[in-house]
Design a protein around this motif. Structure first.
Motif: not given
Length: 146
Positions: A79-104
């Motif tokens: 529960y703590i791992k899934e609701h940790d704001e730092r982990e969520q921000l890291i996942a968000y940033k990684a997802s956005v970058l991965a999508l842009v790289v995939l599109l390119v």
């Protein structure tokens, strides 16, 4: 914590449904192999590997969730791992970058494929279009929801 426990139980059920669908589709396709167009052994091996890999991954996730349901401390850590704001921000940033790289990558691959094979070009163009549609749909959804 009971609400989170119910969420984990729902995830287990959904993952089990995905497992059943995966197994059934693999079995059906294996029985219909003679009616399908001939395919090289490489493709058959790749498809079998994907099915097996998906099943192993699903079994791992289900067993992890099941173990967490049996142990209150493990459930709390999850529960703590899934609701940790730092982990969520890291996942968000990684997802956005991965999508842009995939599109390119897909865009460049589409241009290059256009010089060699029309079928590959159209396939990559479709993939790029689908990626853009998913990106714009989720962007629109979250702009309205948040």
């Amino acid at each position: 914590m009971e609400k989170f426990k119910a969420t984990i139980q729902l995830r287990i059920k959904l993952l089990a449904i995905v497992m059943v669908i995966t197994v059934l589709s693999n079995v059906i396709l294996q029985f219909m192999r003679d009616r399908l167009p001939a395919r090289p052994d490489f493709i058959f091996g790749f498809q079998t590997g994907v099915f097996i890999g998906l099943l192993v991954f699903l079994l791992y996730i289900i067993s992890k969730y099941t173990a967490c349901l049996k142990n209150a401390e493990a459930l709390k850590k999850l529960y703590i791992k899934e609701h940790d704001e730092r982990e969520q921000l890291i996942a968000y940033k990684a997802s956005v970058l991965a999508l842009v790289v995939l599109l390119v990558i897909v865009a460049l691959s589409t241009v290059i494929a256009g010089f060699f094979n029309i079928i590959v070009f159209i396939t990559l163009l479709s993939v790029m279009g689908l990626l853009l549609i998913v990106m714009l749909t989720t962007l629109t959804y979250y702009r309205r929801a948040l």
